[in-house]
Design a protein around this motif. Structure first.
Motif, PDB file in Angstrom:
ATOM      1  N   HIS A 112     -53.629 -73.158 -24.797  1.00  0.00           N
ATOM      2  CA  HIS A 112     -53.542 -72.723 -23.472  1.00  0.00           C
ATOM      3  C   HIS A 112     -52.276 -72.109 -23.038  1.00  0.00           C
ATOM      4  O   HIS A 112     -51.391 -73.098 -23.150  1.00  0.00           O
ATOM      5  CB  HIS A 112     -54.222 -73.579 -22.326  1.00  0.00           C
ATOM      6  CG  HIS A 112     -54.168 -73.242 -21.104  1.00  0.00           C
ATOM      7  ND1 HIS A 112     -54.805 -72.113 -20.351  1.00  0.00           N
ATOM      8  CD2 HIS A 112     -53.601 -73.955 -19.877  1.00  0.00           C
ATOM      9  CE1 HIS A 112     -54.662 -72.025 -19.206  1.00  0.00           C
ATOM     10  NE2 HIS A 112     -53.824 -73.190 -18.876  1.00  0.00           N
ATOM     11  N   PRO A 113     -52.085 -71.075 -22.514  1.00  0.00           N
ATOM     12  CA  PRO A 113     -53.189 -69.870 -22.224  1.00  0.00           C
ATOM     13  C   PRO A 113     -53.453 -69.384 -23.927  1.00  0.00           C
ATOM     14  O   PRO A 113     -52.871 -69.315 -24.577  1.00  0.00           O
ATOM     15  CB  PRO A 113     -52.323 -68.833 -21.674  1.00  0.00           C
ATOM     16  CG  PRO A 113     -50.917 -69.124 -21.867  1.00  0.00           C
ATOM     17  CD  PRO A 113     -50.630 -70.542 -22.140  1.00  0.00           C
ATOM     18  N   THR A 136     -50.313 -65.804 -11.799  1.00  0.00           N
ATOM     19  CA  THR A 136     -49.962 -64.669 -12.602  1.00  0.00           C
ATOM     20  C   THR A 136     -49.542 -64.886 -14.155  1.00  0.00           C
ATOM     21  O   THR A 136     -50.169 -64.190 -15.011  1.00  0.00           O
ATOM     22  CB  THR A 136     -49.229 -63.617 -11.975  1.00  0.00           C
ATOM     23  OG1 THR A 136     -49.646 -63.516 -10.681  1.00  0.00           O
ATOM     24  CG2 THR A 136     -49.196 -62.421 -12.500  1.00  0.00           C
ATOM     25  N   PRO A 137     -48.500 -65.830 -14.281  1.00  0.00           N
ATOM     26  CA  PRO A 137     -48.077 -65.971 -15.668  1.00  0.00           C
ATOM     27  C   PRO A 137     -49.109 -66.286 -16.566  1.00  0.00           C
ATOM     28  O   PRO A 137     -48.859 -65.965 -17.922  1.00  0.00           O
ATOM     29  CB  PRO A 137     -46.918 -66.942 -15.417  1.00  0.00           C
ATOM     30  CG  PRO A 137     -46.492 -66.965 -13.836  1.00  0.00           C
ATOM     31  CD  PRO A 137     -47.893 -66.504 -13.366  1.00  0.00           C
ATOM     32  N   HIS A 278     -46.182 -69.035 -26.123  1.00  0.00           N
ATOM     33  CA  HIS A 278     -45.846 -68.469 -24.624  1.00  0.00           C
ATOM     34  C   HIS A 278     -45.159 -69.455 -23.748  1.00  0.00           C
ATOM     35  O   HIS A 278     -45.345 -70.392 -23.828  1.00  0.00           O
ATOM     36  CB  HIS A 278     -47.017 -67.524 -24.051  1.00  0.00           C
ATOM     37  CG  HIS A 278     -46.466 -66.604 -22.937  1.00  0.00           C
ATOM     38  ND1 HIS A 278     -46.036 -67.116 -21.620  1.00  0.00           N
ATOM     39  CD2 HIS A 278     -46.345 -65.400 -22.871  1.00  0.00           C
ATOM     40  CE1 HIS A 278     -45.712 -65.999 -20.773  1.00  0.00           C
ATOM     41  NE2 HIS A 278     -46.032 -65.062 -21.545  1.00  0.00           N
ATOM     42  N   ARG A 279     -44.285 -68.787 -22.742  1.00  0.00           N
ATOM     43  CA  ARG A 279     -43.218 -69.557 -22.029  1.00  0.00           C
ATOM     44  C   ARG A 279     -44.337 -70.502 -21.298  1.00  0.00           C
ATOM     45  O   ARG A 279     -43.969 -71.644 -20.840  1.00  0.00           O
ATOM     46  CB  ARG A 279     -42.394 -68.931 -21.221  1.00  0.00           C
ATOM     47  CG  ARG A 279     -41.261 -69.737 -20.622  1.00  0.00           C
ATOM     48  CD  ARG A 279     -40.545 -68.932 -19.580  1.00  0.00           C
ATOM     49  NE  ARG A 279     -39.577 -68.248 -20.595  1.00  0.00           N
ATOM     50  CZ  ARG A 279     -38.397 -67.696 -20.300  1.00  0.00           C
ATOM     51  NH1 ARG A 279     -37.965 -67.799 -18.619  1.00  0.00           N
ATOM     52  NH2 ARG A 279     -37.676 -67.298 -20.930  1.00  0.00           N
ATOM     53  N   ALA A 280     -45.522 -69.894 -20.949  1.00  0.00           N
ATOM     54  CA  ALA A 280     -46.263 -70.609 -19.953  1.00  0.00           C
ATOM     55  C   ALA A 280     -47.117 -71.680 -20.315  1.00  0.00           C
ATOM     56  O   ALA A 280     -47.291 -72.552 -19.873  1.00  0.00           O
ATOM     57  CB  ALA A 280     -47.593 -69.567 -19.260  1.00  0.00           C
ATOM     58  N   ARG A 300     -40.942 -71.862 -10.224  1.00  0.00           N
ATOM     59  CA  ARG A 300     -39.773 -72.047 -10.651  1.00  0.00           C
ATOM     60  C   ARG A 300     -39.194 -71.398 -12.004  1.00  0.00           C
ATOM     61  O   ARG A 300     -37.960 -70.883 -12.097  1.00  0.00           O
ATOM     62  CB  ARG A 300     -39.483 -73.584 -11.022  1.00  0.00           C
ATOM     63  CG  ARG A 300     -39.532 -74.323  -9.851  1.00  0.00           C
ATOM     64  CD  ARG A 300     -39.130 -75.863  -9.748  1.00  0.00           C
ATOM     65  NE  ARG A 300     -39.849 -76.620  -9.163  1.00  0.00           N
ATOM     66  CZ  ARG A 300     -40.028 -77.928  -9.145  1.00  0.00           C
ATOM     67  NH1 ARG A 300     -39.445 -78.603 -10.205  1.00  0.00           N
ATOM     68  NH2 ARG A 300     -40.608 -78.721  -8.622  1.00  0.00           N
ATOM     69  N   TRP A 301     -40.226 -71.456 -13.074  1.00  0.00           N
ATOM     70  CA  TRP A 301     -39.804 -70.612 -14.251  1.00  0.00           C
ATOM     71  C   TRP A 301     -39.934 -69.382 -14.077  1.00  0.00           C
ATOM     72  O   TRP A 301     -39.343 -68.745 -14.739  1.00  0.00           O
ATOM     73  CB  TRP A 301     -40.493 -71.414 -15.541  1.00  0.00           C
ATOM     74  CG  TRP A 301     -40.304 -72.548 -15.967  1.00  0.00           C
ATOM     75  CD1 TRP A 301     -39.462 -73.629 -15.313  1.00  0.00           C
ATOM     76  CD2 TRP A 301     -40.345 -73.116 -17.356  1.00  0.00           C
ATOM     77  NE1 TRP A 301     -39.010 -74.805 -16.158  1.00  0.00           N
ATOM     78  CE2 TRP A 301     -39.888 -74.376 -17.455  1.00  0.00           C
ATOM     79  CE3 TRP A 301     -41.394 -72.908 -18.183  1.00  0.00           C
ATOM     80  CZ2 TRP A 301     -39.882 -75.187 -18.554  1.00  0.00           C
ATOM     81  CZ3 TRP A 301     -41.319 -73.511 -19.328  1.00  0.00           C
ATOM     82  CH2 TRP A 301     -40.621 -74.921 -19.394  1.00  0.00           C
ATOM     83  N   PHE A 302     -40.882 -68.753 -13.460  1.00  0.00           N
ATOM     84  CA  PHE A 302     -41.252 -67.517 -13.734  1.00  0.00           C
ATOM     85  C   PHE A 302     -41.063 -66.446 -12.336  1.00  0.00           C
ATOM     86  O   PHE A 302     -40.957 -65.413 -12.351  1.00  0.00           O
ATOM     87  CB  PHE A 302     -42.944 -67.200 -13.669  1.00  0.00           C
ATOM     88  CG  PHE A 302     -43.264 -67.634 -15.182  1.00  0.00           C
ATOM     89  CD1 PHE A 302     -43.202 -66.901 -16.255  1.00  0.00           C
ATOM     90  CD2 PHE A 302     -43.564 -68.869 -15.737  1.00  0.00           C
ATOM     91  CE1 PHE A 302     -43.643 -67.268 -17.639  1.00  0.00           C
ATOM     92  CE2 PHE A 302     -43.880 -69.459 -16.785  1.00  0.00           C
ATOM     93  CZ  PHE A 302     -43.795 -68.457 -17.831  1.00  0.00           C
ATOM     94  N   GLY A 303     -40.679 -67.110 -11.177  1.00  0.00           N
ATOM     95  CA  GLY A 303     -40.241 -66.507 -10.038  1.00  0.00           C
ATOM     96  C   GLY A 303     -41.603 -66.192  -9.523  1.00  0.00           C
ATOM     97  O   GLY A 303     -42.813 -66.365  -9.598  1.00  0.00           O
TER      98      GLY A 303
END
Length: 415
Positions: A112-113, A136-137, A278-280, A300-303
């Motif tokens: 996940h994702p 969204t991320p 993925h970073r998410a 915080r991580w993705f803005g």
């Protein structure tokens, strides 16, 4: 395996996602000579007899989601999506994200994702209070991992389409507790998209008890992973504190070292920290390990989400057919679709037409076009006006906000 070999192979074919997502340019895969249309099934399991069962028949453009749970003799449909009488509003975003996390923790094959989120996001919707910065991320990442291309400049096209179709914020959607304590959803006034859900307060078709038990099972899975005593070690807490900052992604290696030093071995969370797809994926893993509320770290991580200030408008365009070719509506729709897509402002399609019998045949009366405008309504209307004026059709055409007979929009060109 949650995804059998047939579905896994089908998902890798170029036409799968366009067909599955009902995209405008999807190829026609219907085979009228086939005795049995292609049906594929995925089971997303949580253990203890709990599972979400996705049954999709691509050729019929039909997708069914069912719940398997103890006490249910067979999976019970909780929602479906098609091109006609759909009921896709099964769960709020938070529930889908929770279930994807829990299933990933239960089954290491389902990251996940990944495929679960990409396949099931059509059954989730946004309601008041949802923070797009945290949504969204994950949606972008899921489709980015499942499909190549399509991620240039802002959010992916699939993410934007999902947002346009499932954004029910400000439409009167509200959650209530039934007499039996289970959550139900209704729409108590409507200004925008309608709610189509089996989960209505008076519904006799939705398995409320089984769904509540499914969510409880998912939360238990998350709590168990977050409650490991090794996570209380001072070195681990210090590493987690660094990872929960806005630049936390840069400190994952130190967190992995700290977890390894105290003997933490959860395979899914350790992989998400050390080798995220993925970073998410690393983000929700850090949320779980640190005990943060679901979705708190993502912004915080993705803005800010590129969709934070986005809006969309659904318009209805009526074109009188008198003295026009039979394909006039299709021609205008194609020109509008091209112009709107080139401006990244939306799309248009023929929604229907009307004819009347006359002289032993039929006379074309009018065409109805469905138009979606994104972000800039004024510019979108200008593009519509230009296309109609080029056909000398602006004076007889009528443009309205969909579902509002009195909300007529002037089709004037800017001076």
């Amino acid at each position: 395996m949650p995804l059998d070999d047939a579905l896994t192979a089908r998902m890798a074919e170029p036409d799968f996602w366009p067909v599955y997502l009902f995209e405008d340019d999807a190829p026609d895969v219907y085979d009228e000579d086939a005795e049995d249309q292609e049906s594929l099934v995925a089971r997303f399991q949580l253990g203890g007899g709990f599972a979400l069962v996705l049954d999709l028949t691509l050729a019929l453009e039909y997708v069914d989601l069912a719940l398997a749970a103890p006490g249910l003799p067979e999976p019970v449909t909780v929602g479906w999506d098609d091109q006609a009488h759909f009921h896709p509003h099964v769960m709020p975003w938070q529930e889908l994200d929770l279930l994807c996390r829990a299933v990933a923790l239960h089954d290491p094959e389902l990251r996940h994702p990944g495929p679960m989120l990409a396949l099931l996001c059509r059954f989730a919707f946004l309601a008041d209070g949802d923070d797009l910065d945290g949504v969204t991320p994950l949606v972008d990442a899921a489709f980015g991992l499942m499909r190549s291309g399509g991620g240039e400049g802002g959010v992916r096209a699939e993410t934007r389409d999902w947002f346009d179709l499932r954004d029910l914020r400000g439409t009167g959607v509200a959650w209530t507790s039934r007499a039996d304590g289970h959550r139900a959803v209704g729409q108590y006034h409507r200004d925008g998209l309608p709610l189509y859900s089996l989960r209505a307060p008076d519904s006799e078709d939705f398995p409320f008890a089984g769904w509540s038990a499914l969510l409880a099972r998912a939360r238990e899975r998350i709590d168990t992973a977050a409650g490991d005593r090794a996570l209380r070690a001072p070195a681990v807490r210090q590493a987690l504190d660094r990872c929960t900052a806005s630049d936390g992604y840069e400190h994952l290696a130190a967190l992995a070292d700290a977890l390894t030093a105290v003997g933490y071995t959860h395979p899914v969370l350790m992989r998400a920290v050390t080798q995220p797809g993925h970073r998410a994926e690393a983000c929700w893993a850090v949320e779980t390990l640190s005990g943060l509320p679901q979705g708190e770290l993502m912004p915080r991580w993705f803005g800010p989400s590129p969709l934070a200030d986005s809006g969309s408008w659904r318009l209805s365009l009526t074109l009188p057919g008198a003295e026009r070719p039979w394909r006039f509506g299709q021609q205008v729709a194609e020109e509008l679709r091209t112009a709107l897509q080139e401006a990244r402002l939306g799309r248009a399609e023929v929604g229907g037409s009307m004819s009347r019998p006359e002289g032993g045949g039929y006379v074309h009366v009018e065409d109805h076009l469905d138009v979606l405008i994104r972000d800039d309504l004024a510019l979108g209307v200008t593009i519509i006006a230009r296309v109609l004026h080029s056909h000398r059709a602006a004076e007889t055409a009528t443009l309205r906000h969909a579902g509002k007979k009195d909300a007529v929009i002037p089709l004037r060109l800017p001076t």
